[in-house]
Design an enzyme around this catalytic site. Structure first.
Site, PDB file in Angstrom:
ATOM      1  N   ASN A  96     -18.868  70.024  63.133  1.00 51.04           N
ATOM      2  CA  ASN A  96     -17.662  69.242  62.851  1.00 51.04           C
ATOM      3  C   ASN A  96     -16.446  70.142  62.655  1.00 51.04           C
ATOM      4  O   ASN A  96     -16.565  71.278  62.201  1.00 51.04           O
ATOM      5  CB  ASN A  96     -17.873  68.359  61.629  1.00 51.04           C
ATOM      6  CG  ASN A  96     -18.980  67.337  61.867  1.00 51.04           C
ATOM      7  OD1 ASN A  96     -19.295  67.042  63.016  1.00 51.04           O
ATOM      8  ND2 ASN A  96     -19.571  66.836  60.810  1.00 51.04           N
ATOM      9  N   GLU A 120     -29.813  56.988  64.543  1.00 54.37           N
ATOM     10  CA  GLU A 120     -30.510  56.577  65.767  1.00 54.37           C
ATOM     11  C   GLU A 120     -31.545  57.624  66.162  1.00 54.37           C
ATOM     12  O   GLU A 120     -31.492  58.749  65.702  1.00 54.37           O
ATOM     13  CB  GLU A 120     -29.519  56.484  66.931  1.00 54.37           C
ATOM     14  CG  GLU A 120     -28.504  55.398  66.816  1.00 54.37           C
ATOM     15  CD  GLU A 120     -27.344  55.656  67.774  1.00 54.37           C
ATOM     16  OE1 GLU A 120     -26.591  54.721  68.003  1.00 54.37           O
ATOM     17  OE2 GLU A 120     -27.202  56.796  68.269  1.00 54.37           O
ATOM     18  N   HIS A 156     -17.766  74.961  65.939  1.00 53.75           N
ATOM     19  CA  HIS A 156     -16.741  74.516  66.886  1.00 53.75           C
ATOM     20  C   HIS A 156     -15.334  74.689  66.329  1.00 53.75           C
ATOM     21  O   HIS A 156     -14.396  74.055  66.786  1.00 53.75           O
ATOM     22  CB  HIS A 156     -17.004  73.062  67.303  1.00 53.75           C
ATOM     23  CG  HIS A 156     -18.289  72.903  68.067  1.00 53.75           C
ATOM     24  ND1 HIS A 156     -19.017  71.741  68.100  1.00 53.75           N
ATOM     25  CD2 HIS A 156     -18.979  73.792  68.820  1.00 53.75           C
ATOM     26  CE1 HIS A 156     -20.104  71.917  68.852  1.00 53.75           C
ATOM     27  NE2 HIS A 156     -20.106  73.147  69.289  1.00 53.75           N
ATOM     28  N   GLY A 181     -27.017  63.767  61.142  1.00 50.24           N
ATOM     29  CA  GLY A 181     -25.969  63.138  61.952  1.00 50.24           C
ATOM     30  C   GLY A 181     -25.609  63.874  63.221  1.00 50.24           C
ATOM     31  O   GLY A 181     -24.441  64.030  63.532  1.00 50.24           O
ATOM     32  N   CYS A 198       9.367  78.166  69.386  1.00 49.83           N
ATOM     33  CA  CYS A 198       9.804  78.928  70.570  1.00 49.83           C
ATOM     34  C   CYS A 198       9.957  78.028  71.791  1.00 49.83           C
ATOM     35  O   CYS A 198      10.349  78.485  72.865  1.00 49.83           O
ATOM     36  CB  CYS A 198       8.825  80.060  70.871  1.00 49.83           C
ATOM     37  SG  CYS A 198       7.314  79.521  71.704  1.00 49.83           S
TER      38      CYS A 198
HETATM   39  P1  NAD Z   1     -22.823  62.824  68.367  1.00 44.44           P
HETATM   40  O1  NAD Z   1     -21.657  61.892  68.328  1.00 44.44           O
HETATM   41  O2  NAD Z   1     -23.392  63.214  69.660  1.00 44.44           O
HETATM   42  O3  NAD Z   1     -24.027  62.226  67.505  1.00 44.44           O
HETATM   43  C1  NAD Z   1     -23.841  61.724  66.221  1.00 44.44           C
HETATM   44  C2  NAD Z   1     -25.182  61.164  65.728  1.00 44.44           C
HETATM   45  O4  NAD Z   1     -24.985  60.759  64.381  1.00 44.44           O
HETATM   46  C3  NAD Z   1     -25.678  59.955  66.498  1.00 44.44           C
HETATM   47  O5  NAD Z   1     -27.000  60.178  66.929  1.00 44.44           O
HETATM   48  C4  NAD Z   1     -25.614  58.812  65.480  1.00 44.44           C
HETATM   49  O6  NAD Z   1     -26.718  57.949  65.563  1.00 44.44           O
HETATM   50  C5  NAD Z   1     -25.662  59.542  64.172  1.00 44.44           C
HETATM   51  N1  NAD Z   1     -24.964  58.874  63.068  1.00 44.44           N
HETATM   52  C6  NAD Z   1     -23.856  58.085  63.104  1.00 44.44           C
HETATM   53  N2  NAD Z   1     -23.490  57.708  61.875  1.00 44.44           N
HETATM   54  C7  NAD Z   1     -24.388  58.265  61.023  1.00 44.44           C
HETATM   55  C8  NAD Z   1     -24.542  58.264  59.614  1.00 44.44           C
HETATM   56  N3  NAD Z   1     -23.698  57.603  58.817  1.00 44.44           N
HETATM   57  N4  NAD Z   1     -25.588  58.944  59.067  1.00 44.44           N
HETATM   58  C9  NAD Z   1     -26.461  59.616  59.856  1.00 44.44           C
HETATM   59  N5  NAD Z   1     -26.351  59.659  61.204  1.00 44.44           N
HETATM   60  C10 NAD Z   1     -25.326  59.008  61.770  1.00 44.44           C
HETATM   61  O7  NAD Z   1     -22.371  64.072  67.510  1.00 44.44           O
HETATM   62  P2  NAD Z   1     -22.785  65.607  67.538  1.00 44.44           P
HETATM   63  O8  NAD Z   1     -24.242  65.754  67.703  1.00 44.44           O
HETATM   64  O9  NAD Z   1     -22.092  66.212  66.399  1.00 44.44           O
HETATM   65  O10 NAD Z   1     -22.118  66.183  68.867  1.00 44.44           O
HETATM   66  C11 NAD Z   1     -20.824  65.819  69.233  1.00 44.44           C
HETATM   67  C12 NAD Z   1     -19.757  66.894  69.249  1.00 44.44           C
HETATM   68  O11 NAD Z   1     -18.583  66.223  68.805  1.00 44.44           O
HETATM   69  C13 NAD Z   1     -19.902  68.035  68.315  1.00 44.44           C
HETATM   70  O12 NAD Z   1     -19.819  69.155  69.107  1.00 44.44           O
HETATM   71  C14 NAD Z   1     -18.661  68.012  67.365  1.00 44.44           C
HETATM   72  O13 NAD Z   1     -17.978  69.229  67.428  1.00 44.44           O
HETATM   73  C15 NAD Z   1     -17.766  66.970  67.932  1.00 44.44           C
HETATM   74  N6  NAD Z   1     -17.191  65.985  66.987  1.00 44.44           N
HETATM   75  C16 NAD Z   1     -16.766  66.325  65.729  1.00 44.44           C
HETATM   76  C17 NAD Z   1     -16.268  65.351  64.873  1.00 44.44           C
HETATM   77  C18 NAD Z   1     -15.862  65.740  63.485  1.00 44.44           C
HETATM   78  O14 NAD Z   1     -15.405  66.852  63.264  1.00 44.44           O
HETATM   79  N7  NAD Z   1     -16.015  64.855  62.515  1.00 44.44           N
HETATM   80  C19 NAD Z   1     -16.173  64.025  65.275  1.00 44.44           C
HETATM   81  C20 NAD Z   1     -16.579  63.693  66.578  1.00 44.44           C
HETATM   82  C21 NAD Z   1     -17.084  64.700  67.409  1.00 44.44           C
HETATM   83 ZN    ZN Z   2       5.642  79.728  70.103  1.00 39.40          ZN
END
Ligand code: NAD
Ligand code: ZN
Length: 253
Positions: free
Chosen positions: A101, A217, A118, A189, A151
């Site tokens: 995240n 999921e 990331h 998550g 700039c």
């Molecule tokens: P993903 O969106 O692929 O998967 C998220 C997973 O979390 C899903 O399988 C879903 O079922 C589960 N989920 C949803 N709500 C939940 C909860 N309350 N409790 C537990 N599980 C829950 O996300 P990922 O695997 O992190 O990969 C996506 C990419 O997106 C990452 O590389 C990340 O950098 C980026 N991202 C970051 C943010 C953030 O900073 N908050 C937000 C969106 C995407």
């Molecule tokens: Zn600049």
């Protein structure tokens, strides 16, 4: 459910080194949208235009539109699951959090050892004159959709990893090192679909760590885990904390 919780908490307490690996689902209960799934960012935004480095350099506007949505994060607050992890770390039950995240919520909750694979939206750099900005400092511009450096350059890039960029070397190396050496790893998550980040839990598994999954999921990798909780992070983590630290209080009395 109760028995699984007890087993997991007991394995956690016995382990010498515990790591948590988090994804977008960890932030969902704080109001930050995930990438995939219903309401997910990729259902509403064009990945190619909004998240590839090359597209950002050519035309940053689609990225800033997406960023506006993530701006929710400016108001986003950690939920009980974030706080549970921060307290477990403080009490010596958690070595650190490796996160995909970019929203800084673990740190806001008080976690100290956080490895941001990331990057983070917090700081931005002008690619032309190297001036530095903070997210708060430019939030007004993001709101209006026109982000510009003093700039004049429009290449004001947040310190996050775009598609087409490699992950920060040191963070990745250190994460692999500690993951290869932990006894228990919790994935919270994450769909585990984004590489190379997802190779980190795989390494822990190959090296024989006990594995716990908290994800609403099914993932393609469910078989890798000793205990699977198909529930929300904000519910399961505080319950685990209560068992682990509750036991500690009794022992101290
Ligand atoms: P993903 O969106 O692929 O998967 C998220 C997973 O979390 C899903 O399988 C879903 O079922 C589960 N989920 C949803 N709500 C939940 C909860 N309350 N409790 C537990 N599980 C829950 O996300 P990922 O695997 O992190 O990969 C996506 C990419 O997106 C990452 O590389 C990340 O950098 C980026 N991202 C970051 C943010 C953030 O900073 N908050 C937000 C969106 C995407
Ligand atoms: Zn600049």
């Amino acid at each position: 459910m109760e028995e699984k919780l007890m087993e997991t908490a007991s394995a956690w307490k016995k382990a010498r080194r515990v790591l948590v690996f988090t994804g977008a689902g960890m932030s969902a209960e704080s109001g930050v949208p995930t990438f995939r799934g219903p309401g997910g960012i990729w259902n509403r935004f064009d990945v190619e235009k909004a998240a590839y480095l090359q597209s950002f350099l050519t035309d940053p506007r689609p990225f800033w539109e997406l960023a506006r949505e993530l701006m929710l994060k400016a108001e986003a607050r950690p939920h009980p699951g974030h706080y549970a992890l921060a307290r477990l770390e403080k009490k010596g039950y958690l070595q650190g959090v490796i996160t995909q995240n970019i929203d800084g919520l673990h740190q806001k909750a008080g976690s100290r050892e956080v490895y941001e694979l990331h990057g983070s939206l917090d700081r931005l750099d002008c690619l032309d004159c190297q001036r530095e900005y903070s997210w708060e400092g430019i939030s007004g511009e993001v709101e209006s959709g026109e982000v510009k450096c003093a700039c004049g350059s429009k290449k004001v890039k947040p310190r996050i990893v775009f598609f087409g960029e490699s992950l920060p070397r040191e963070v990745m190396d250190r994460s692999m090192e500690i993951a290869g050496d932990c006894d228990l790893l919790l994935v919270v998550g994450s769909s585990l679909g984004v590489f190379p980040a997802a190779s980190i839990p795989q390494l822990a598994w190959q090296r024989g760590a006990k594995m716990v999954l908290i994800n609403s999921e099914k993932t393609y990798y469910d078989d890798m885990f000793n205990w699977v909780f198909r529930k929300s992070a904000g519910r399961v983590l505080p319950e685990l904390e209560k068992i682990i630290l509750g036991g500690e209080q009794e022992e101290n009395n």
